[in-house]
Write a protein that holds these residues in place. Structure first.
Motif, PDB file in Angstrom:
ATOM      1  N   LEU A  36     -14.702  -2.067  13.614  1.00  0.00           N
ATOM      2  CA  LEU A  36     -13.273  -2.410  13.600  1.00  0.00           C
ATOM      3  C   LEU A  36     -12.582  -1.886  14.854  1.00  0.00           C
ATOM      4  CD1 LEU A  36     -11.215  -3.839  11.724  1.00  0.00           C
ATOM      5  CD2 LEU A  36     -10.533  -1.556  10.958  1.00  0.00           C
ATOM      6  N   LYS A  37     -11.899  -2.809  15.573  1.00  0.00           N
ATOM      7  CA  LYS A  37     -11.200  -2.447  16.800  1.00  0.00           C
ATOM      8  C   LYS A  37      -9.684  -2.493  16.654  1.00  0.00           C
ATOM      9  CE  LYS A  37     -14.778  -3.743  20.141  1.00  0.00           C
ATOM     10  NZ  LYS A  37     -15.066  -4.510  21.381  1.00  0.00           N
ATOM     11  N   VAL A  38      -9.198  -3.396  15.794  1.00  0.00           N
ATOM     12  CA  VAL A  38      -7.748  -3.559  15.624  1.00  0.00           C
ATOM     13  C   VAL A  38      -7.407  -3.466  14.147  1.00  0.00           C
ATOM     14  CG1 VAL A  38      -5.775  -5.086  15.951  1.00  0.00           C
ATOM     15  CG2 VAL A  38      -7.601  -5.045  17.663  1.00  0.00           C
ATOM     16  N   LEU A  39      -6.512  -2.535  13.809  1.00  0.00           N
ATOM     17  CA  LEU A  39      -6.048  -2.376  12.433  1.00  0.00           C
ATOM     18  C   LEU A  39      -4.525  -2.393  12.415  1.00  0.00           C
ATOM     19  CD1 LEU A  39      -6.384  -1.788   9.414  1.00  0.00           C
ATOM     20  CD2 LEU A  39      -6.523   0.652   9.992  1.00  0.00           C
ATOM     21  N   LYS A  40      -3.961  -3.343  11.684  1.00  0.00           N
ATOM     22  CA  LYS A  40      -2.513  -3.425  11.522  1.00  0.00           C
ATOM     23  C   LYS A  40      -2.182  -3.114  10.070  1.00  0.00           C
ATOM     24  CE  LYS A  40      -1.972  -6.926  15.134  1.00  0.00           C
ATOM     25  NZ  LYS A  40      -1.464  -8.274  15.478  1.00  0.00           N
ATOM     26  N   ILE A  41      -1.472  -2.033   9.852  1.00  0.00           N
ATOM     27  CA  ILE A  41      -1.124  -1.624   8.490  1.00  0.00           C
ATOM     28  C   ILE A  41       0.343  -1.208   8.422  1.00  0.00           C
ATOM     29  CG2 ILE A  41      -1.800   0.798   8.747  1.00  0.00           C
ATOM     30  CD1 ILE A  41      -3.126   0.488   5.923  1.00  0.00           C
ATOM     31  N   ASP A  42       1.125  -1.714   9.370  1.00  0.00           N
ATOM     32  CA  ASP A  42       2.560  -1.399   9.419  1.00  0.00           C
ATOM     33  C   ASP A  42       3.311  -2.118   8.300  1.00  0.00           C
ATOM     34  OD1 ASP A  42       3.610  -4.045  11.306  1.00  0.00           O
ATOM     35  OD2 ASP A  42       1.537  -3.398  11.493  1.00  0.00           O
ATOM     36  N   HIS A  43       4.554  -1.704   8.083  1.00  0.00           N
ATOM     37  CA  HIS A  43       5.417  -2.288   7.055  1.00  0.00           C
ATOM     38  C   HIS A  43       4.784  -2.198   5.665  1.00  0.00           C
ATOM     39  CE1 HIS A  43       8.509  -4.062   9.741  1.00  0.00           C
ATOM     40  NE2 HIS A  43       7.501  -4.158  10.595  1.00  0.00           N
ATOM     41  N   ASN A  44       4.349  -1.009   5.309  1.00  0.00           N
ATOM     42  CA  ASN A  44       3.846  -0.704   3.968  1.00  0.00           C
ATOM     43  C   ASN A  44       4.541   0.561   3.470  1.00  0.00           C
ATOM     44  OD1 ASN A  44       1.411  -2.346   2.827  1.00  0.00           O
ATOM     45  ND2 ASN A  44       1.038  -2.232   5.035  1.00  0.00           N
ATOM     46  N   PRO A  45       4.720   0.709   2.165  1.00  0.00           N
ATOM     47  CA  PRO A  45       5.376   1.917   1.639  1.00  0.00           C
ATOM     48  C   PRO A  45       4.406   3.110   1.528  1.00  0.00           C
ATOM     49  CG  PRO A  45       4.879   0.422  -0.163  1.00  0.00           C
ATOM     50  CD  PRO A  45       4.485  -0.302   1.104  1.00  0.00           C
ATOM     51  N   ILE A  46       3.636   3.338   2.567  1.00  0.00           N
ATOM     52  CA  ILE A  46       2.683   4.458   2.580  1.00  0.00           C
ATOM     53  C   ILE A  46       3.453   5.769   2.613  1.00  0.00           C
ATOM     54  CG2 ILE A  46       0.924   5.598   4.005  1.00  0.00           C
ATOM     55  CD1 ILE A  46      -0.137   2.818   4.709  1.00  0.00           C
ATOM     56  N   ARG A  47       3.043   6.693   1.773  1.00  0.00           N
ATOM     57  CA  ARG A  47       3.793   7.940   1.592  1.00  0.00           C
ATOM     58  C   ARG A  47       3.220   9.113   2.366  1.00  0.00           C
ATOM     59  NH1 ARG A  47       4.007   7.106  -4.960  1.00  0.00           N
ATOM     60  NH2 ARG A  47       5.561   5.429  -4.993  1.00  0.00           N
ATOM     61  N   LYS A  48       1.951   8.985   2.775  1.00  0.00           N
ATOM     62  CA  LYS A  48       1.322  10.141   3.402  1.00  0.00           C
ATOM     63  C   LYS A  48       0.186   9.701   4.308  1.00  0.00           C
ATOM     64  CE  LYS A  48      -0.768  14.589   2.135  1.00  0.00           C
ATOM     65  NZ  LYS A  48      -1.229  15.437   1.007  1.00  0.00           N
ATOM     66  N   LEU A  49       0.093  10.325   5.480  1.00  0.00           N
ATOM     67  CA  LEU A  49      -1.031  10.140   6.384  1.00  0.00           C
ATOM     68  C   LEU A  49      -1.727  11.488   6.579  1.00  0.00           C
ATOM     69  CD1 LEU A  49       0.508   7.835   9.179  1.00  0.00           C
ATOM     70  CD2 LEU A  49      -1.028   7.170   7.325  1.00  0.00           C
ATOM     71  N   THR A  50      -3.027  11.474   6.472  1.00  0.00           N
ATOM     72  CA  THR A  50      -3.798  12.696   6.655  1.00  0.00           C
ATOM     73  C   THR A  50      -4.891  12.469   7.690  1.00  0.00           C
ATOM     74  OG1 THR A  50      -5.460  12.189   4.962  1.00  0.00           O
ATOM     75  CG2 THR A  50      -3.415  13.214   4.214  1.00  0.00           C
ATOM     76  N   ARG A  51      -5.626  13.501   7.995  1.00  0.00           N
ATOM     77  CA  ARG A  51      -6.725  13.399   8.947  1.00  0.00           C
ATOM     78  C   ARG A  51      -7.795  12.439   8.444  1.00  0.00           C
ATOM     79  NH1 ARG A  51      -9.072  19.041  10.701  1.00  0.00           N
ATOM     80  NH2 ARG A  51      -9.317  19.132   8.438  1.00  0.00           N
ATOM     81  N   MET A  90       7.320   2.427   8.205  1.00  0.00           N
ATOM     82  CA  MET A  90       6.889   2.948   6.901  1.00  0.00           C
ATOM     83  C   MET A  90       7.987   3.875   6.402  1.00  0.00           C
ATOM     84  SD  MET A  90       2.827   3.596   7.373  1.00  0.00           S
ATOM     85  CE  MET A  90       1.717   2.249   7.798  1.00  0.00           C
ATOM     86  N   PRO A  91       8.934   3.348   5.645  1.00  0.00           N
ATOM     87  CA  PRO A  91      10.141   4.097   5.299  1.00  0.00           C
ATOM     88  C   PRO A  91       9.901   5.306   4.408  1.00  0.00           C
ATOM     89  CG  PRO A  91      10.019   2.025   4.089  1.00  0.00           C
ATOM     90  CD  PRO A  91       8.938   1.983   5.109  1.00  0.00           C
ATOM     91  N   ARG A  92       8.759   5.400   3.736  1.00  0.00           N
ATOM     92  CA  ARG A  92       8.505   6.498   2.829  1.00  0.00           C
ATOM     93  C   ARG A  92       7.733   7.653   3.459  1.00  0.00           C
ATOM     94  NH1 ARG A  92       7.347   3.865  -3.169  1.00  0.00           N
ATOM     95  NH2 ARG A  92       9.097   2.405  -3.153  1.00  0.00           N
ATOM     96  N   LEU A  93       7.361   7.496   4.707  1.00  0.00           N
ATOM     97  CA  LEU A  93       6.651   8.575   5.380  1.00  0.00           C
ATOM     98  C   LEU A  93       7.611   9.706   5.753  1.00  0.00           C
ATOM     99  CD1 LEU A  93       4.041   6.998   7.835  1.00  0.00           C
ATOM    100  CD2 LEU A  93       3.616   8.595   5.962  1.00  0.00           C
ATOM    101  N   PHE A  96       0.833  -1.205   0.000  1.00  0.00           N
ATOM    102  CA  PHE A  96       0.000   0.000   0.000  1.00  0.00           C
ATOM    103  C   PHE A  96       0.866   1.252   0.000  1.00  0.00           C
ATOM    104  CE2 PHE A  96      -2.804  -3.153   2.004  1.00  0.00           C
ATOM    105  CZ  PHE A  96      -3.975  -2.953   1.271  1.00  0.00           C
ATOM    106  N   THR A  97       0.545   2.172  -0.889  1.00  0.00           N
ATOM    107  CA  THR A  97       1.208   3.474  -0.877  1.00  0.00           C
ATOM    108  C   THR A  97       0.322   4.539  -0.235  1.00  0.00           C
ATOM    109  OG1 THR A  97       0.383   3.953  -3.112  1.00  0.00           O
ATOM    110  CG2 THR A  97       2.578   2.948  -2.923  1.00  0.00           C
ATOM    111  N   ARG A  98      -0.917   4.175   0.038  1.00  0.00           N
ATOM    112  CA  ARG A  98      -1.839   5.046   0.748  1.00  0.00           C
ATOM    113  C   ARG A  98      -2.796   4.188   1.572  1.00  0.00           C
ATOM    114  NH1 ARG A  98      -6.803   5.199  -1.732  1.00  0.00           N
ATOM    115  NH2 ARG A  98      -7.316   7.163  -0.695  1.00  0.00           N
ATOM    116  N   VAL A  99      -3.352   4.770   2.606  1.00  0.00           N
ATOM    117  CA  VAL A  99      -4.318   4.059   3.442  1.00  0.00           C
ATOM    118  C   VAL A  99      -5.623   3.910   2.658  1.00  0.00           C
ATOM    119  CG1 VAL A  99      -5.662   4.127   5.575  1.00  0.00           C
ATOM    120  CG2 VAL A  99      -3.287   4.956   5.561  1.00  0.00           C
ATOM    121  N   PRO A 100      -6.173   2.691   2.570  1.00  0.00           N
ATOM    122  CA  PRO A 100      -7.419   2.478   1.812  1.00  0.00           C
ATOM    123  C   PRO A 100      -8.636   2.940   2.613  1.00  0.00           C
ATOM    124  CG  PRO A 100      -6.702   0.411   2.765  1.00  0.00           C
ATOM    125  CD  PRO A 100      -5.622   1.424   3.092  1.00  0.00           C
ATOM    126  N   ASN A 101      -8.681   4.246   2.883  1.00  0.00           N
ATOM    127  CA  ASN A 101      -9.701   4.766   3.799  1.00  0.00           C
ATOM    128  C   ASN A 101     -11.121   4.642   3.265  1.00  0.00           C
ATOM    129  OD1 ASN A 101      -8.606   6.795   1.995  1.00  0.00           O
ATOM    130  ND2 ASN A 101      -9.938   8.269   3.010  1.00  0.00           N
TER     131      ASN A 101
END
Length: 254
Positions: A219-234, A251-254, A205-210
Motif C-alpha cells: 500500500l502506497k496511498v491511504l486516504k482516511i480523512d473525513h472520518n469521526p476517528i477519535r484516537k490515533l496511536t503508534r 477529523m473533528p473528534r480527534l 470509522f471511529t478508529r483506524v482499521p489497522n
C-alpha cells in the motif's frame, strides 16, 4: 496501388459512419469507436452495431435498462455512466467477453444479478460509484484475476465482505469513499496482496482499521480523512512500510 487501397478503406469507413448515424442519431463512429454522448437515447441500441467495435460510449443519455449485448465480441471499453439505469438484465454482458473497462457510475442501480460480470475474465476496471447499491453478493467479482481498479464510492454499503475479493489478486486501486462503512474486519482485505491505493474517506470509522491495513504490504496511498476517528496511536498505521501518501485531515473528534 496503395493509394487506391487506402481510398477504398476510407470510403468504406465513411459509408459505415454515415450508416451508424442514420439509425443512431447523434452518434459518431471512427476507428472502431462509437460515441453517443448526450444522444438523447432512451433504449439501449439493439441494432447491429459493427462487430469490430472496441469502444462504446453511451453516457449522458436516458437509459433505464441494459439489455443483453450479443453482437460486440471485441468490445473492450463500455461507458454507461450518467443515464439513470435501474436494471441490468441477466447475462447482459455475457457475450462481451473481451471487456476490460465498464463504467456504470452515476446511475440508479440498487441491485443486479449476482453473476452479471461472471463471464468477464479480462475485466480490469469496474466503476459502480454514485449508485444506490446496499448489497453486493459474495461472488460478484468471481473470476476477476485481472481486475486492477474497483470504484464503489457513494453507495450505501455500510460494510465490506472479504469474499468479494477472493479472486482479485491483481487489484491495485480500491475506492470506498462515502459508502457509510464503519469497520473493516482483519480478514477482509487479506487477498489484496498487490493493493497500492485505498480510499476510505468520508465514512464512519471511529478508529483506524489497522488489523486489516497491516496486511497490505504494498500500500502506497491511504486516504482516511473525513472520518469521526477519535484516537490515533503508534499502532494505527503500523507495518505500512510502503506507504508514501497518507491523508488524515478533517477529523473533528480527534
Amino acid at each position: 496501388m496503395m493509394i487506391f487501397v487506402s481510398l477504398i478503406i476510407w470510403l468504406f469507413l465513411l459509408i459505415l459512419c454515415q450508416s451508424i448515424q442514420s439509425y443512431l442519431p447523434g452518434c459518431s463512429y471512427w476507428n472502431n469507436k462509437i460515441n453517443c454522448i448526450g444522444a438523447n437515447m432512451t433504449t439501449f441500441p439493439t441494432q447491429d452495431l459493427p462487430n469490430t467495435t472496441l469502444t462504446l460510449i453511451l453516457s449522458l443519455n436516458f437509459l433505464k435498462i441494459v439489455t443483453v449485448i450479443e453482437n460486440l465480441p471485441k468490445l473492450k471499453y463500455l461507458d454507461l455512466s450518467r443515464n439513470g439505469i435501474e436494471e441490468l438484465e441477466p447475462r447482459a454482458f455475457d457475450y462481451c467477453t473481451a471487456l476490460e473497462v465498464i463504467d456504470l457510475s452515476w446511475n440508479l442501480l440498487a441491485h443486479f444479478p449476482s453473476d452479471i460480470f461472471k463471464q468477464l475474465a479480462h475485466l480490469q476496471v469496474l466503476n459502480l460509484s454514485h449508485n444506490h447499491i446496499k448489497y453486493l453478493s459474495d461472488n460478484f467479482l468471481i473470476n476477476k484475476q485481472f481486475l486492477q481498479t474497483l470504484i464503489l464510492d457513494r453507495n450505501p454499503l455500510q460494510h465490506i465482505d472479504h469474499r468479494w475479493f477472493k479472486s482479485c489478486s491483481k487489484l491495485i486501486h480500491l475506492s470506498l469513499s462515502k459508502t457509510h462503512i464503519y469497520r473493516i474486519g482483519a480478514q477482509d482485505l487479506q487477498n489484496l496482496k498487490e493493493l497500492k491505493q485505498l480510499n476510505l474517506s468520508f465514512n464512519n470509522f471511529t478508529r483506524v482499521p489497522n488489523e486489516a491495513l497491516r496486511r497490505l504490504d504494498k500500500l502506497k496511498v491511504l486516504k482516511i480523512d473525513h472520518n469521526p476517528i477519535r484516537k490515533l496511536t503508534r499502532e494505527s498505521f503500523e507495518k505500512l512500510s510502503s506507504l508514501e501518501v497518507l491523508t488524515i485531515s478533517h477529523m473533528p473528534r480527534l
